[in-house]
Scaffold this active site. Structure first.
Site, PDB file in Angstrom:
ATOM      1  N   SER A  84      45.106  45.189  44.655  1.00 11.72           N
ATOM      2  CA  SER A  84      46.464  44.977  45.158  1.00 11.72           C
ATOM      3  C   SER A  84      47.360  44.328  44.109  1.00 11.72           C
ATOM      4  O   SER A  84      48.559  44.613  44.050  1.00 11.72           O
ATOM      5  CB  SER A  84      46.431  44.117  46.425  1.00 11.72           C
ATOM      6  N   ASP A  97      41.857  40.739  41.711  1.00  4.78           N
ATOM      7  CA  ASP A  97      40.710  41.502  41.218  1.00  4.78           C
ATOM      8  C   ASP A  97      40.861  41.648  39.712  1.00  4.78           C
ATOM      9  O   ASP A  97      41.853  42.195  39.221  1.00  4.78           O
ATOM     10  CB  ASP A  97      40.667  42.875  41.889  1.00  4.78           C
ATOM     11  N   ASP A 150      38.220  37.471  41.779  1.00  3.59           N
ATOM     12  CA  ASP A 150      37.001  38.283  41.768  1.00  3.59           C
ATOM     13  C   ASP A 150      36.879  38.847  40.360  1.00  3.59           C
ATOM     14  O   ASP A 150      37.669  39.704  39.953  1.00  3.59           O
ATOM     15  CB  ASP A 150      37.083  39.421  42.786  1.00  3.59           C
TER      16      ASP A 150
END
Length: 730
Positions: A84, A97, A150
């Site tokens: 995103s 991410d 992440d």
């Protein structure tokens, strides 16, 4: 690489569409979906600090391995973002991410998950560090300055990684393993999506809207078998391709129109699947038998092209089709000025939608253990859905809800997940036919208890609860809501009209007509213990089975007979000891009583009550279900240790599926055995259009409005006696 398919419509927006788009943008802003400029700047700072850490890490390893001073000087790692954040649709508090690409001599197993892990663990700004090396895509999760990260790692076949490395080039895939390919895929897919959509800003607004909608309706979760961020991005991107000149309000409406009528399992693809000489497997049902079993294929656009939605099951596909129909209906009303955008985002009343649920309680000694234990259990919940589908031949359907709940009255670290249970629409259940899922749950528990990092205090309890027994802490107000009296919203009113016209449509959200299934519970019930004992897993063995059989059998239009019995015992896990006085006592709702009976090994009872205004109850000793020799037995998988026992439960009313859904599901199931591979075009021949009905195909560049699917008339079995048995263990 671009798609060769023609769009459905080249039409641009009307004044009304522009106005509705402005209203949609205003709604999204007021809903808090955009982060502030300060938070955006803080994210950039965090990524800058993380980039410096990984660069120093690679230089340190280069020096330790005896490379020349010039190599140490040139040693480099590059950070990429995906998901995103890369697509530009992240909201406040969203994670980032991130992919770290390093040289060939820096590996994932030791250098990333040990050396870099230790560096991050010693960094003051880093918290909640959680390595997941055995995941399908190995990842390190942590918070940096409070922002969730992440972090993935990919070691490419280069001694020096250039700062301007273009990972969209397929040369980056040479001489690497499949785990590294999967790590690179997220970034490569995000870049391809942005290349393939006709208007990036319209795509972003539409995707932001659809992701918010999916969360509100409970269908945003890849891990539990629904769709995650990349899946929603691919679906929205496909609609943008089909309507290249549409503005966001039009795209949202067309999204629901298209995917309400999409003929799954026809795949959704942004471009043709191309096979390269590198030899990595690509999604191809002509060659790979496993690919033919996928229910809702959404194919990634970057090589190697794979199905990003392989987690979807028959049950979760059914739920999503129902929610697409809900969205389609509301959007039609919005276009007719009969509803506002807020109606589209009404939360799904999950705990009013079904009559029966599975409650999965997860307990640990502290928050750190719970985070690890919960992550493991949540990642396996999808397997419970699949096992129930398998062992009941798809006749008992599950609706996993992707949100966790916690009881504030408990003093220990814990959370709970829930699954709605319903019979499959259109399946005629003969009297006495059973759905005994005790063995299924035992098998699931056995797999859960094989957790490599299990510790004493990590406990799992699975129990069957009825709608009236749902614990109060799941409701936002903190107490259990009273049963709504003929609550009617846009969806319900339409369903009523459709039913009157002979076409039964809608979702569980719209089916709140039900009979009160009151259960009388005596205070002196032998099954109830004073405190709930600990139910730790016997690692790696499972607990003894416990059954919680509830059957409903209609007596008349105004009365129902409800019976319930429970039996079982438990075995303490190592290290748990006698936990009768455990600090993790629970609230006194009905589902906990069944857990109490398991923990205490107390004598169980059978309870009968007549569900009407005049409730009577009586207690008798627990007895085995009476076997109906005339009813066929539903076989349980031969891998299970026990044969299903016969008990009876009627699942009526609220869990029925609309006729539209049944029709679409039948189409999907019919095609499941033989995917229409003859309609799939590979090697640049284009993307298949067989997923859409003819009404939505291009007609001389002018959009043809599609007719809604005709509802399927109820066959009367809806009103007849439906006897299905269900038991569970805890």
């Amino acid at each position: 690489m671009a798609t060769s398919n023609k769009p459905i419509s080249l039409a641009g927006p009307l004044d009304a569409d522009v106005q509705r788009t402005a209203e949609l943008n205003k709604f999204l802003v007021e809903a808090g979906l955009y982060e502030s400029a300060d938070e955006s700047a803080r994210r950039e700072e965090v990524l800058g600090e993380l980039d410096k850490i990984v660069k120093d890490w690679v230089k340190q390893l280069t020096s330790q391995r005896g490379y020349t001073d010039q190599m140490i000087e040139e040693a480099n790692a590059v950070l990429f973002t995906f998901g995103s954040y890369r697509l530009g649709v992240h909201g406040p508090g969203a994670d980032i991410d991130t992919l770290c690409v390093g040289p060939s001599y820096v590996n994932r197993e030791e250098d990333f998950f040990i050396v870099l892990h230790d560096i991050l663990a010693q960094t003051e700004e880093v918290s909640e560090l959680q390595p997941v090396p055995d995941a399908h895509v190995p990842v390190m999760k942590f918070k940096f300055h409070g922002i969730s990260i992440d972090l993935l790692y990919a070691s490419v076949s280069l001694l020096v990684v250039p700062s301007d490395l273009d990972i969209s080039q397929e040369a980056v895939l040479y001489d690497i393993d499949e785990a590294t390919v999967r790590s690179l895929t997220g970034c490569r897919v995000a870049d391809q999506i942005l290349r393939l959509v006709p208007n990036i800003e319209s795509f972003r607004t539409t995707l932001r809207c659809l992701k918010h909608w999916a969360r509100r309706r409970g269908v945003y979760s890849n891990v539990t078998g629904f769709l995650g961020g990349v899946n929603w991005a691919l679906l929205v991107a496909r609609v943008c391709q089909l309507y290249p000149n549409a503005v966001p309000s039009m795209l949202v409406s067309r999204f629901f129109r298209v995917f309400t009528q999409w003929r799954w399992p026809t795949p959704v693809m942004l471009c043709a699947i191309e096979e390269e000489e590198l030899g990595f497997p690509v999604w191809d049902p002509r060659k790979n038998p496993r690919d033919r079993t996928h229910h809702m294929p959404i194919i990634t656009p970057a090589y190697p092209c794979m199905n990003s939605s392989y987690n979807v099951s028959t049950s979760t596909l059914r739920v999503m089709i129902e929610q697409f129909q809900f969205g389609n209906k509301i959007c039609q009303e919005i276009e007719m000025n009969k509803a506002s955008w807020s109606a589209l985002f009404e939360p799904f009343n999950f705990f009013e939608a079904y009559k029966n649920y599975l409650q999965v309680d997860i307990i640990a000694e502290d928050d750190a253990d719970l985070r690890l234990w919960k992550g493991w259990v949540e990642s396996r919940l999808r397997q419970l859905t699949l096992k129930i589908e398998r062992d009941t031949y798809g006749k008992l359907q599950c609706h996993p809800y992707p949100y966790e709940y916690a009881d504030p009255s408990r003093q220990c670290a814990h959370c709970a997940f829930f699954m709605g249970l319903s019979r499959k629409e259109g399946v005629k259940i003969q009297e006495g036919q059973q759905f005994d899922i005790r063995g299924t749950v035992d098998e699931f528990r056995h797999e859960i208890n094989m957790y490599m990092f299990w510790k004493p205090g990590m406990e799992l309890a699975v129990s069957h609860v009825r709608r009236k027994e749902i614990p109060a802490y799941v409701f936002p107000e903190g107490y259990k809501r009273p049963r709504p009296q003929r609550h009617v919203n846009h969806q319900h009113q339409s369903d009523k009209n459709n039913t009157a016209n002979g076409a039964l449509t809608g979702s569980p959200d719209s089916q709140l007509k039900r009979k009160h299934d009151t259960t009388g519970i005596d205070d002196t019930e032998p099954c109830r213990s004073v405190k709930r004992a600990s139910i730790s897993p016997v690692h790696p063995r499972t607990l003894s089975p416990r059954s919680g059989n509830i059957s409903d059998e209609p007596r008349s239009d105004s009365q129902q007979k409800v019976t319930s019995n429970a039996s079982g015992g438990s075995q303490d896990s190592p290290g748990s000891g006698n936990r009768d006085q455990t600090k993790c006592s629970s609230s006194s709702h009905a589902s906990e009583k069944s857990l109490d009976s398991v923990a205490s090994g107390s004598k169980c009872v059978k309870m009968e009550a007549v569900c009407s205004d005049d409730v009577t109850s009586k207690h008798v000793d627990c007895i085995s279900p009476v076997k109906d020799s005339t009813a066929p037995t539903v076989a349980v998988s031969t891998t299970l240790k026990r044969v299903a026992e016969k008990v009876v439960l009627e699942l009526v009313g609220s869990e029925s599926i609309g006729g539209n859904n049944a029709e679409l599901l039948q189409i999907a199931e019919k095609d499941m055995g033989n995917v229409l591979v003859e309609n799939l075009h590979f090697g640049g021949n284009g993307v298949p259009q067989s997923g859409l009905p003819e009404e939505l195909e291009l007609n001389n560049g002018i959009e043809v409005r599609s007719k809604a699917y005709a509802g399927v008339k109820s066959d009367g079995s809806q009103k007849s006696s439906l006897r299905v048995s269900l038991t569970s263990t805890a």
